[in-house]
Each structure stands twice: as C-alpha cells, then as structure tokens.
Design an enzyme around this catalytic site. Structure first.
Site, PDB file in Angstrom:
ATOM      1  N   ASP A  69       4.814  -0.603   2.496  1.00 11.86           N
ATOM      2  CA  ASP A  69       5.626   0.370   1.777  1.00 11.86           C
ATOM      3  C   ASP A  69       4.729   1.570   1.474  1.00 11.86           C
ATOM      4  OD1 ASP A  69       7.617  -1.539   1.750  1.00 11.86           O
ATOM      5  OD2 ASP A  69       7.835  -1.587  -0.435  1.00 11.86           O
ATOM      6  N   HIS A 126       1.202  -6.097   5.722  1.00 13.04           N
ATOM      7  CA  HIS A 126       1.791  -7.073   6.630  1.00 13.04           C
ATOM      8  C   HIS A 126       1.520  -6.701   8.086  1.00 13.04           C
ATOM      9  CE1 HIS A 126       4.307  -9.197   3.497  1.00 13.04           C
ATOM     10  NE2 HIS A 126       3.855  -8.133   2.843  1.00 13.04           N
ATOM     11  N   SER A 233      -4.368   2.580  -1.578  1.00 16.32           N
ATOM     12  CA  SER A 233      -5.103   3.220  -0.504  1.00 16.32           C
ATOM     13  C   SER A 233      -4.217   3.585   0.668  1.00 16.32           C
ATOM     14  CB  SER A 233      -6.253   2.342  -0.038  1.00 16.32           C
ATOM     15  OG  SER A 233      -7.161   3.127   0.676  1.00 16.32           O
TER      16      SER A 233
END
Length: 301
Positions: A69, A126, A233
């Site tokens: 995200d 992911h 980050s």
C-alpha cells in the site's frame, strides 16, 4: 527512536498511537484489530495486520500484483542502466544494487517501479509474483527521508540510503525487490531471516539460499508477506527486459493497494479491471510538512 517504538509503556504507548492515528488519518477500520489499546508497542501498531480478505490478490497467473500500500513515486523503463528518481534526477541500477555490475546486468532495458509508503499506510510488504529467493544483500547507507518531495531534491537518494536487496528467480525471469530505509526507520525485517537492520555495522552483507525445491530454499507465493518496515520507507522492484509491462493504469502518484494489478506478461493482452487513483499533490505536501519522519536538515543538503 527504535527503542522508544519498541517500549511497552502502557497508557503512554496508547496515547502516542491515538495521536498518530489522528494526525495521519490512519484508517483503523482496515486493521485486523482496530483498538489502539490492543497494541503493546508502537511498532506492533505500525506493523499491524489488515483484516483477512481485505486486499484480494489478482489471481490471473499472467498478472503481477502490487506489493505494498502506498503511492507510486516513479515507474517505467530502465534506460541505459538508469532509473528515474524524480524530474531531473536519476541513478544507476548498478548503484542501487551496491555497485555490482553482474547483479545489475539482467535488469538492463527492463522495468522498474518505486512505491513510497507514507506514515498512514500498512507497512507489511508482499510478493508481486511467485518466486524462489536466490540471495539477499544488506547495503549500509544514509537515512534520508524518502517521500516524493525529498526525492525531487536529494540526488541519488535511493542509491545512497540503507537498503536490503532481495533477489528472486521467477517464471518471468529475475526480479529484485528492494527495501529502502529512511529517516528514523526502526528496522527492516524479512519473513525468512527476521530483523536485518539494526544493528547497523556499516558493512555490506550477503546471504544466499539453495535453488528450487532443495532443502533450506525459500519459496514465496504471489501476495504472500515477505517483509516489514518499522517506521516507513520505499520499495523498488526491478524486472528483466521483455518479460512484463507495467499496467497503464499505474502512473506517477497513483495510490497503490496490495494485490491490485502491477504488471502484465508480455505474452498476454488481458486488461486489468482495477484502476489506481492518483494521490493529490496537496496531500503529499501536507504529509511532508507534518511528518516526524522528515529530516529537514538532510533534505536541505
């Protein structure tokens, strides 16, 4: 900052979490546990899990999925070995990969995507596709802020910051997933090796794993968690030439959600249904001004 974020301070920890949620408009309705008081440490809150099924992963085997995200900082071609950082700034894939020409060679002429994770985002990382881990490299470096506005002003930002490079063998050729550190990042972790940094010893480290189905190999599926940031980050993906094309719906500042289409095999013409929304520049500027993760002194340098 890392020790404070890991401290179990009871009501004080809960108060800090509530303040953070309010300041950055964190959507706790998406969290598996939406109660701020349920998190014993700030890090536990920051790396909170999402509700099961909230981010369905595109199941077409010819589509790659977004790994985090966040919002797109830059994406496109790796042209003449260079990767665009921001308007007027680029850096070399070789520099990003620790100065190793052999590591950079398979990505010459390929594709890249850089995604920034803001303080309000979900901070687990992911897999965009199935892959077998070949090697992991820790590169020490600076800890500049990595938001899009900083990227416009700090040359070679992502090739200068601390980072963990994860190299995978996939059906679409080699793929690099690079976890870039930032100002006061508490740690970078992977699911197979735990905490990679800290400690910060200032030396390059490299680990390798067995191939394929050999004992001790690390094989991950598309959409599976592979790492975490504590205090935010950027993730950079590199793909080999001629294997995939980034979906047209992704543009600079597009909002990204894990599992939505990221790239498509060059052997297909499937049109992804999901269309990421652009992130308003005003929102990025407001976040930049307010963020405790921004190191103004380093930005000015």
């Amino acid at each position: 900052m890392g020790k404070l974020a890991q401290a179990e301070a009871g009501g004080l920890t809960t108060a800090v979490i509530r303040r953070f949620i309010q300041r950055y408009q964190v959507n706790m309705a998406e969290a598996a546990n939406p109660d701020p008081a349920a998190y014993k440490t700030f890090n536990a809150f920051f790396t909170r899990a999402l509700k099961a099924g909230l981010r369905p992963v595109v199941d077409d085997p010819l589509l790659l999925a977004l790994p985090v995200d966040g919002c797109v900082s830059q994406l496109g071609d790796i042209s003449q070995g260079r990767i665009v950082q921001a308007k007027g700034h680029d850096f070399s894939a070789r520099e990003l990969l620790g100065g190793d020409a052999k590591l950079a060679a398979p990505f010459q002429g390929g594709k890249f995507a850089t995604i920034y994770l803001s303080p309000k985002d979900y901070h687990r990382i992911h897999m965009p596709l199935d892959g077998v881990l070949e090697s992991m490299i820790y590169i020490p470096g600076d800890l500049f802020s990595v938001n899009p506005l900083t990227a416009e002003h700090v040359p070679n930002l992502f090739a200068r910051n601390e980072r963990v490079i994860c190299l995978f063998d996939t059906e679409f050729g080699p793929m690099a997933q690079i976890l870039v550190g930032a100002t006061i990042v508490g740690s970078i972790e992977t699911t197979w090796a735990g905490t990679i940094t800290p400690p910060r010893e200032g030396v390059i480290k490299r680990w390798t794993w067995p191939e394929g189905e050999s004992e001790g190999s690390v094989a991950l599926l598309k959409g599976q968690e592979m790492g975490r940031f504590k205090l935010g980050s950027t993730v950079i993906n590199l793909f080999a030439p001629g294997k995939v094309n980034l979906v047209e719906q992704l543009q600079d500042l597009s909002v990204t959600k894990i599992g939505q289409p990221m790239a498509i095999s060059t052997e297909t013409f499937v049109t992804p249904e999901a269309e990421p929304a652009p992130l308003a520049k005003e929102e990025i500027e407001a976040e930049h001004d307010a963020s405790p993760l921004v190191d103004d002194k380093k930005d000015e340098s």
